[in-house]
Enzyme design. Structure first.
Site, PDB file in Angstrom:
ATOM      1  N   LYS A   1      -0.224   4.236  -0.462  1.00 23.80           N
ATOM      2  CA  LYS A   1      -0.946   5.085   0.250  1.00 23.80           C
ATOM      3  C   LYS A   1       0.106   6.952  -0.706  1.00 23.80           C
ATOM      4  O   LYS A   1       0.017   6.580  -2.065  1.00 23.80           O
ATOM      5  CB  LYS A   1      -0.409   5.487   1.816  1.00 23.80           C
ATOM      6  CG  LYS A   1      -0.278   4.137   2.816  1.00 23.80           C
ATOM      7  CD  LYS A   1       0.041   4.400   4.020  1.00 23.80           C
ATOM      8  CE  LYS A   1      -0.253   2.769   4.867  1.00 23.80           C
ATOM      9  NZ  LYS A   1      -0.050   2.921   6.382  1.00 23.80           N
TER      10      LYS A   1
ATOM     11  N   GLU B   1      -7.163   4.744   7.823  1.00 21.54           N
ATOM     12  CA  GLU B   1      -6.937   5.964   7.141  1.00 21.54           C
ATOM     13  C   GLU B   1      -7.935   6.960   7.054  1.00 21.54           C
ATOM     14  O   GLU B   1      -8.041   7.947   6.515  1.00 21.54           O
ATOM     15  CB  GLU B   1      -5.492   6.080   6.789  1.00 21.54           C
ATOM     16  CG  GLU B   1      -4.504   6.329   7.182  1.00 21.54           C
ATOM     17  CD  GLU B   1      -2.851   5.766   6.871  1.00 21.54           C
ATOM     18  OE1 GLU B   1      -2.806   5.361   5.618  1.00 21.54           O
ATOM     19  OE2 GLU B   1      -2.331   5.092   7.650  1.00 21.54           O
TER      20      GLU B   1
ATOM     21  N   GLU C   1      -5.017  -4.635  10.059  1.00 24.13           N
ATOM     22  CA  GLU C   1      -4.042  -3.717  10.388  1.00 24.13           C
ATOM     23  C   GLU C   1      -5.020  -3.156  11.872  1.00 24.13           C
ATOM     24  O   GLU C   1      -5.409  -1.979  12.164  1.00 24.13           O
ATOM     25  CB  GLU C   1      -4.704  -3.070   9.856  1.00 24.13           C
ATOM     26  CG  GLU C   1      -3.918  -3.887   8.414  1.00 24.13           C
ATOM     27  CD  GLU C   1      -3.493  -2.230   6.979  1.00 24.13           C
ATOM     28  OE1 GLU C   1      -2.516  -2.849   6.948  1.00 24.13           O
ATOM     29  OE2 GLU C   1      -3.955  -1.239   7.581  1.00 24.13           O
TER      30      GLU C   1
ATOM     31  N   ASN D   1       1.481  -1.639   0.018  1.00 28.97           N
ATOM     32  CA  ASN D   1       0.065   0.046   0.203  1.00 28.97           C
ATOM     33  C   ASN D   1       1.059   1.546  -0.152  1.00 28.97           C
ATOM     34  O   ASN D   1       1.431   1.569   1.041  1.00 28.97           O
ATOM     35  CB  ASN D   1      -0.783   0.065   1.033  1.00 28.97           C
ATOM     36  CG  ASN D   1      -1.550   0.863   1.185  1.00 28.97           C
ATOM     37  OD1 ASN D   1      -1.792   1.875   0.173  1.00 28.97           O
ATOM     38  ND2 ASN D   1      -2.387   1.307   2.209  1.00 28.97           N
TER      39      ASN D   1
ATOM     40  N   SER E   1       3.545  -1.929  10.891  1.00 28.45           N
ATOM     41  CA  SER E   1       5.284  -2.597  10.418  1.00 28.45           C
ATOM     42  C   SER E   1       5.753  -3.426   9.801  1.00 28.45           C
ATOM     43  O   SER E   1       6.421  -4.081  10.761  1.00 28.45           O
ATOM     44  CB  SER E   1       5.056  -2.439  11.836  1.00 28.45           C
ATOM     45  OG  SER E   1       4.836  -0.722  12.531  1.00 28.45           O
TER      46      SER E   1
ATOM     47  N   GLY F   1       2.921   2.070  10.749  1.00 25.68           N
ATOM     48  CA  GLY F   1       3.761   3.396  10.817  1.00 25.68           C
ATOM     49  C   GLY F   1       4.016   4.151  12.487  1.00 25.68           C
ATOM     50  O   GLY F   1       4.909   4.108  12.144  1.00 25.68           O
TER      51      GLY F   1
ATOM     52  N   HIS G   1      -9.628   0.908   4.613  1.00 29.71           N
ATOM     53  CA  HIS G   1      -8.172   1.831   5.744  1.00 29.71           C
ATOM     54  C   HIS G   1      -8.453   2.195   6.707  1.00 29.71           C
ATOM     55  O   HIS G   1      -9.843   2.992   6.726  1.00 29.71           O
ATOM     56  CB  HIS G   1      -6.908   2.039   4.305  1.00 29.71           C
ATOM     57  CG  HIS G   1      -5.469   1.916   5.412  1.00 29.71           C
ATOM     58  ND1 HIS G   1      -5.876   2.618   6.124  1.00 29.71           N
ATOM     59  CD2 HIS G   1      -4.769   0.761   5.054  1.00 29.71           C
ATOM     60  CE1 HIS G   1      -4.131   2.781   6.858  1.00 29.71           C
ATOM     61  NE2 HIS G   1      -3.941   1.430   6.294  1.00 29.71           N
TER      62      HIS G   1
HETATM   63  P1  13P Z   1       2.664   0.298   7.309  1.00 30.66           P
HETATM   64  O1  13P Z   1       4.021  -0.848   7.151  1.00 30.66           O
HETATM   65  O2  13P Z   1       4.029   1.313   6.944  1.00 30.66           O
HETATM   66  O3  13P Z   1       2.608   0.415   9.460  1.00 30.66           O
HETATM   67  O4  13P Z   1       2.044   0.669   6.644  1.00 30.66           O
HETATM   68  C1  13P Z   1       1.139  -1.038   7.001  1.00 30.66           C
HETATM   69  C2  13P Z   1      -0.757  -0.061   6.324  1.00 30.66           C
HETATM   70  O5  13P Z   1      -1.434   1.236   6.480  1.00 30.66           O
HETATM   71  C3  13P Z   1      -0.851  -1.009   5.476  1.00 30.66           C
HETATM   72  O6  13P Z   1      -2.219  -0.061   4.307  1.00 30.66           O
END
Ligand code: 13P
Length: 247
Positions: free
Chosen positions: A13, A97, A165, A11, A210, A171, A95
């Protein structure tokens, strides 16, 4: 039980300009060695060009969100049909976010899942608890509730993935213990079974939050983990390929 088809999905983002296509080409060159499927979900602006850059390789492409409607006066949104038209095979939906930053509810995510099915895309439906919810002992009920609310009955017999997640692991460099991951993935599997019966057995349950080369093997070999949704580490071809190789 039919074994789930594993998937390692990156992803990206809101990251990636034209130069990032070089990383995608590197991923494409190495992806054939992975035991499962490998996908990159770039920003919509790169989707078509990235698809062309990886054409002929094992890499699938996906979107990061879609609107429930196929077309119309929805400024700034992208329809599932547009993602499919740009070459996508998959789409990430719900997601955290988007749930947090765009007030997406389970009901809206379920509508987007229907849009994905309408367009022939395989949805990757994300669920996960906050740190406060875990500390209060509510993680299992929050996540299984999201699974029930975000996955419409129409998914029965269709290709889809669930991505667990934990929000506090995204992150942050923090990851749950293997037993916490297994407990949650087993609870998600049981919820899928209760909702869809054996028809959902081929749906992999991905872990996200992560994931990096140093922890990928342990996470990917945990019970009921059928792959990973990778954020930061998917932006670097070497790291992403190392994660995919750990399947
Ligand atoms: P990270 O791997 O940067 O923690 O992000 C995970 C994520 O949100 C994947 O959709």
């Amino acid at each position: 039980m039919t074994a789930p088809t594993p998937l390692i999905a990156g992803n990206w983002k809101m990251n990636g300009l034209t130069a990032a296509l070089d990383e995608a080409r590197k991923i494409a060159a190495g992806a054939g060695a992975a035991k499962g499927r490998v996908a990159i979900c770039p920003p919509a602006t790169l989707l078509q060009r990235l698809g062309q850059a990886v054409a002929g390789s094992a890499v699938l492409t996906g979107g990061q969100d879609c609107h429930p409607e196929p077309a119309g006066a929805f400024t700034g949104d992208v329809a599932a049909e547009m993602l499919a038209d740009a070459g996508a095979a998959l789409v990430i939906l719900g997601h955290s976010e988007r749930r947090a930053g765009h007030a997406e509810t389970d009901a809206l995510v379920a509508k987007k899942v229907l849009a994905a099915l309408r367009a022939g895309l395989e949805p990757i439906v994300c669920v996960g608890e906050t740190q406060a919810q875990r500390e209060a002992g509510h993680a299992l009920e929050v996540v299984t509730g999201q699974v029930r609310g975000s996955l419409p009955a129409e998914l029965s017999g269709k290709a889809f993935c669930v991505a667990y997640e934990p929000i506090w692991a995204i992150g942050t460099g923090l990851t749950p213990t293997t037993s916490q991951i297994e407990e949650m993935h087993r609870a998600i599997r049981a919820t899928l079974r209760a909702t869809f019966g054996a028809a959902s057995d081929p749906a992999p349950i991905l872990y996200g939050g992560s994931v990096k080369p140093s922890n990928a093997a342990e996470i990917l070999h945990a019970a009921e983990v059928g792959g990973a949704l990778v954020g930061g580490a998917s932006l670097k071809a070497d790291d992403f390929l190392e994660i995919a190789a750990a399947l």
